[in-house]
Each structure stands twice: as structure tokens, then as C-alpha cells.
Design an enzyme around this catalytic site. Structure first.
Site, PDB file in Angstrom:
ATOM      1  N   CYS A  50      41.253  20.591  32.809  1.00  0.00           N
ATOM      2  CA  CYS A  50      40.335  19.818  31.970  1.00  0.00           C
ATOM      3  C   CYS A  50      39.295  20.754  31.387  1.00  0.00           C
ATOM      4  CB  CYS A  50      39.684  18.728  32.782  1.00  0.00           C
ATOM      5  SG  CYS A  50      40.847  17.422  33.082  1.00  0.00           S
ATOM      6  N   TYR A 108      46.586  40.562  39.609  1.00  0.00           N
ATOM      7  CA  TYR A 108      45.412  39.739  39.329  1.00  0.00           C
ATOM      8  C   TYR A 108      45.786  38.369  38.760  1.00  0.00           C
ATOM      9  CZ  TYR A 108      43.570  44.402  40.030  1.00  0.00           C
ATOM     10  OH  TYR A 108      43.312  45.643  40.564  1.00  0.00           O
TER      11      TYR A 108
HETATM   12  N1  LLP Z   1      40.601  51.019  43.600  1.00  0.00           N
HETATM   13  C1  LLP Z   1      39.417  50.391  43.489  1.00  0.00           C
HETATM   14  C2  LLP Z   1      38.276  50.885  44.217  1.00  0.00           C
HETATM   15  C3  LLP Z   1      39.310  49.268  42.667  1.00  0.00           C
HETATM   16  O1  LLP Z   1      38.149  48.657  42.551  1.00  0.00           O
HETATM   17  C4  LLP Z   1      40.452  48.803  41.981  1.00  0.00           C
HETATM   18  C5  LLP Z   1      40.379  47.632  41.124  1.00  0.00           C
HETATM   19  C6  LLP Z   1      41.666  49.481  42.151  1.00  0.00           C
HETATM   20  C7  LLP Z   1      41.699  50.598  42.964  1.00  0.00           C
HETATM   21  C8  LLP Z   1      42.952  49.062  41.469  1.00  0.00           C
HETATM   22  O2  LLP Z   1      42.848  49.093  40.096  1.00  0.00           O
HETATM   23  P1  LLP Z   1      44.163  48.890  39.207  1.00  0.00           P
HETATM   24  O3  LLP Z   1      45.055  50.083  39.428  1.00  0.00           O
HETATM   25  O4  LLP Z   1      44.802  47.638  39.670  1.00  0.00           O
HETATM   26  O5  LLP Z   1      43.665  48.797  37.827  1.00  0.00           O
HETATM   27  N2  LLP Z   1      40.693  41.512  37.923  1.00  0.00           N
HETATM   28  C9  LLP Z   1      40.713  42.546  36.918  1.00  0.00           C
HETATM   29  C10 LLP Z   1      40.855  43.916  37.510  1.00  0.00           C
HETATM   30  C11 LLP Z   1      39.798  44.228  38.534  1.00  0.00           C
HETATM   31  C12 LLP Z   1      40.012  45.550  39.147  1.00  0.00           C
HETATM   32  C13 LLP Z   1      39.122  45.736  40.308  1.00  0.00           C
HETATM   33  N3  LLP Z   1      39.300  46.945  40.998  1.00  0.00           N
HETATM   34  C14 LLP Z   1      41.842  42.238  35.947  1.00  0.00           C
HETATM   35  O6  LLP Z   1      42.498  41.242  36.126  1.00  0.00           O
HETATM   36  O7  LLP Z   1      42.058  42.968  34.989  1.00  0.00           O
END
Ligand code: LLP
Length: 456
Positions: free
Chosen positions: A367, A397
């Protein structure tokens, strides 16, 4: 098919993932449904591991899969089978890892506000590293390690002042952020000094994570360079070298057809060059290098299957027509479009259509006007209730940020491999939705019975 998992293909108009036709999956498991291409997950996890080894050779540290992207007990087991480590950022993620029997010597604990209970548990089970984010936390880790008579290995999370070019709320290492110790302001150096004098702490090195969904390598390079300069300062000051750098995750993936997913080998080769050059310039040995990809491992492995419930023609102010195609999920299983303006692609997944294309918008069933999954897309004009739509690249995510908004149940996650499918995270039910409601319970504050409160 760049946004799709490796084993996804369209056969006579129908999407098959690992030889499982999505209409059969929808029938058996219901929709919305997260479908994980299991072999693809293994392949991507291994690819990052071997890329790190190829790039850094004997200085390759660990690939820590970032659990926040998506974790379940089964996924933790896969990660362990591949032989890489796990980055957890809460006690909850740690619990999943422990439930999976994940070796704690390969777990890193993150977070900018870890509770004493979380830190104590991490120390008790023997996590490899705690990545420390503040001076209070440094004191807590020291106190709790001392209390349990252990020496805890730590890294300091540093803020290298790099603007990674990505959406602001997922870019984490420029200065005005909650994470880490700023290098530029001197906070990082104060933390180094405090870490050295803290009891029961073993400072192994530095950590940074500059953001997520990044494609340009400059940000990683600049960050690595700044961390290495601080390693050099450490050596100059204390006459010893810290052995480890963890450069975080953030490697970008394709969401749309014309985008690419970063190639692990090329990415690690570039990074290795920068790290090596910077170490040579600073006359340092190359430290052990670890990384934490989340999205790049799990993101492309998964597609979400939705069933179309209604379609509607809406006449816009400019006279054009937009078709609203409503599916049976939405912002509760994929908040990314609403939260970050993230763009996805979509395909009719259960059949061929030769019908003309029309301007469409794919929306959920919440909604809320902003419950839009895909803002603008051309879809076949004969799409009707009962058709299936598939959105690729929803592995990271998606389920991990899913909510029960509007009391929607969170979808099941199934894994498919070689023509077989099985549930790895079941769909919630109405019983789950009601499980937390407490109808009658005793009040605990004196003089606060229901009647007394109502009489006031
Ligand atoms: N290491 C640390 C300390 C982090 O904070 C993160 C992600 C990662 C590794 C992994 O990052 P990746 O490789 O997945 O980009 N919710 C958001 C993304 C938030 C990321 C937070 N930290 C989205 O949906 O785009």
C-alpha cells in the site's frame, strides 16, 4: 544474458535455471520465489578466491564472504565448502554461522556499534578477527578479552577519505560517515596508539571498505595507497611492520543487460599492482591482503520469480499510456529500487510472446505508491494475470533486506542445480507473522495494572 546467473537460459521462451523451468518451480514452491543457481554461487566464490591468490600470491589473505549480502545456514555451509572465510556484522549473523558449524577461525566480526554481548560471544567462540570501529569498542574488546583470558586479534577500521562513485547511502569511506577512524583527522593514529597499549589485543593491521556496487578501480587504489602510507608510518614509529590489510568489498555487478560484472582476476591484478607499487615506494613488505566481496559472489546467482496479478492502463498527463503490471511481491522482498533508486531488468519468464511491446512499470502489492520494482520497461502487451516475471541479480541485499511490511510473508529461497530444486530458506507463513503477538501478559512496573493505567 549478462545480468542472469551462469546456468540461466530461455528455452522456447521459458526461463530455465540449472535446467529447472521456472513455471514448474513456481508451481511447486509458490511465488514470489528467490531461485539461487547453486553451481554459480560456488563458481563465483571460487573465482574470487583464486583471483586473490593469483593477484597476491603468497601474500593472499582471506576472501571473507560478506554475510550481509545474503546468509542462511545453507549458504554458510557452501561458503565453508569453498574454503573461504565469512564476514559477519552482528551477533545474529554470527549465530547463523555457528548454526552452520562454520569454523570460527575464519570469521571476522564487523560493525560500528557492537554490543558487549556480541563482542563477548565472538571472543568466546574464537573468531579470527574483530574489526574495531571506535575507541570505546577498543576498550570493550580489550576488557572482554582480558576477562576471558584471551588475546584477541584485531584490525582497525579506517576511513581513507575516498568518495566511491556510487549511491550515497552505500558509499562508506568518505569522511562524514559513521564508520571507522579517519586517517586525515589523526583519529586513526590515535586508535593505533590506543590499540598498542590496550591489554589482550593483537593489532594485525588495518581495514577499509569504501562502498558498494563500485566499478571504477581508482577508489580502491587510492584507499589502499592511504592505508599503506599509514602502515609505513607505523613501521617508522614502532620499528615493526603490521602483517595485514583488509580492503573490504564493494565490487560491482550487472543489474541491467548492458552492464558488466567486475571480473575477479582483472580486478585483483589491478589491486595487486597498486598495493605492490605502494609498498615498494614505502619500502614495506607486502602485507597479507584480504577482501570481503558480498554482492559480487551472491548477487548474480539469484533471480526472483513473481506472478502477475493485475495489469492496468494509466493515462499520463502527456497523453501517453503506461501499463502498470502488479506482481505478488514488491518492496518487502526488494527494497533497493525504493531505497536507492536501484534499477533492475525483468523478463517474461513462462512463455514466448510476439505481441508488441508497451511502456510498462512493474509494481508490487504494497500500500504505497513508491512500491515500484521497475520504473520504466517495455513489456509484451499480452502479459496477463498468471504470467511469471523474473528479475535477475537479486541475490544480494534482496532477501537479506526483506521485511514483513504490510504483513507480507518473506519469500522462500530455493537452490537449483542440475535439474533439481530444494528449499534452503522456507517461505514464512501466517503463523510466523503472528508468532510475536502477545495478547495477555503481566505488567512488570509497580502499580501498572491494565485497570490502573486506564483509570488515570
Ligand atoms: N565489508 C564491509 C565492511 C561492508 O560494510 C560491506 C557492505 C561489504 C564488505 C560487502 O560489500 P559488497 O561486496 O556486497 O558490496 N544494502 C546496500 C549495500 C550495503 C553494503 C553495506 N556494506 C545495497 O543493497 O546496495
Amino acid at each position: 544474458m549478462s545480468a542472469w546467473s551462469s546456468n540461466a537460459k530461455f528455452v522456447s521462451g521459458e526461463l530455465e535455471i540449472a535446467s529447472c523451468a521456472v513455471s514448474a518451480l513456481a508451481k511447486e514452491f509458490g511465488t514470489p520465489l528467490f531461485v539461487v543457481d547453486e553451481a554459480d554461487f560456488y563458481a563465483r566464490a571460487k573465482a574470487w578466491q583464486s583471483a586473490l591468490s593469483n593477484g597476491f600470491g603468497e601474500n593472499a589473505g582471506n576472501v571473507y564472504y560478506a554475510a550481509k549480502a545474503f546468509i542462511s545456514v545453507e549458504i554458510a555451509k557452501w561458503v565453508n565448502e569453498v574454503g573461504i572465510g565469512l564476514d559477519v556484522c552482528t551477533g545474529g549473523e554470527l549465530e547463523v554461522a555457528l548454526a552452520a558449524g562454520f569454523p570460527t577461525s575464519k570469521i571476522e566480526l564487523h560493525g560500528n556499534n557492537k554490543s558487549e554481548a556480541e563482542i563477548a560471544k565472538a571472543i568466546e567462540v574464537g573468531v579470527a578477527t574483530i574489526v574495531v570501529d571506535s575507541l570505546q569498542e577498543l576498550a570493550r574488546v580489550s576488557k572482554l578479552a582480558k576477562a576471558s583470558n584471551k588475546v584477541q586479534a584485531i584490525l582497525l577500521r579506517l576511513t581513507p577519505g575516498v568518495e566511491a562513485h556510487t549511491h550515497e547511502s552505500i558509499s562508506t569511506a568518505h569522511e562524514d560517515v559513521k564508520f571507522g577512524f579517519s586517517i586525515a583527522s589523526g583519529a586513526a593514529w590515535n586508535a593505533v596508539v590506543a590499540a598498542r597499549s590496550g591489554a589482550n589485543l593483537k593489532l594485525n593491521g588495518f581495514h577499509c571498505h569504501i562502498g558498494s556496487q563500485i566499478f571504477k578501480s581508482e577508489g580502491f587504489e587510492l584507499a589502499a595507497d592511504r592505508l599503506i602510507s599509514l602502515l609505513a608510518k607505523y613501521r617508522d614509529e614502532f620499528n615493526e611492520e603490521l602483517p595485514e590489510l583488509d580492503l573490504g568489498g564493494g565490487y560491482g555487478i550487472a543489474y541491467l543487460e548492458n552492464e558488466v560484472t567486475l571480473n575477479p582476476n582483472e580486478t585483483m591484478m589491478l589491486l595487486a599492482n597498486v598495493v605492490t607499487n605502494s609498498c615498494v615506494a614505502n619500502k614495506l613488505r607486502v602485507p597479507r591482503i584480504s577482501i570481503e566481496p558480498g554482492r559480487a559472489i551472491v548477487g548474480p546467482t539469484t533471480a526472483t520469480i513473481y506472478e502477475v496479478g493485475t495489469t492496468k492502463e494509466v493515462r499520463l498527463e502527456n497523453g501517453e499510456v503506461r501499463w502498470y503490471v502488479s506482481v505478488d511481491g514488491g518492496m518487502s522482498d526488494n527494497i533497493r529500487p525504493a531505497l536507492y533508486g536501484a534499477e533492475y531488468s525483468v523478463a517474461l519468464a513462462n512463455r514466448n510472446s510476439t505481441a508488441s511491446l508497451r511502456n510498462s512499470r512493474v509494481v508490487g502489492k504494497h500500500c504505497e505508491t513508491g512500491d515500484i520494482l521497475i520504473r520504466e520497461v517495455k513489456l509484451a502487451s499480452d502479459i496477463e494475470p498468471g504470467d511469471l516475471l523474473a528479475i535477475p541479480a537479486t541475490g544480494a541485499y534482496g532477501r537479506s533486506m526483506a521485511s514483513n511490511y504490510n504483513h507480507m510473508v518473506r519469500p522462500a529461497v530455493i537452490s537449483v542445480i542440475n535439474g533439481t530444486a530444494r528449499t534452503i530458506l522456507r517461505r514464512e507463513t501466517a503463523v510466523d507473522l503472528l508468532a510475536l503477538d502477545i495478547e495477555e501478559s503481566a505488567r512488570t512496573m509497580p502499580g501498572a495494572t491494565k485497570d490502573e493505567r486506564r483509570d488515570k
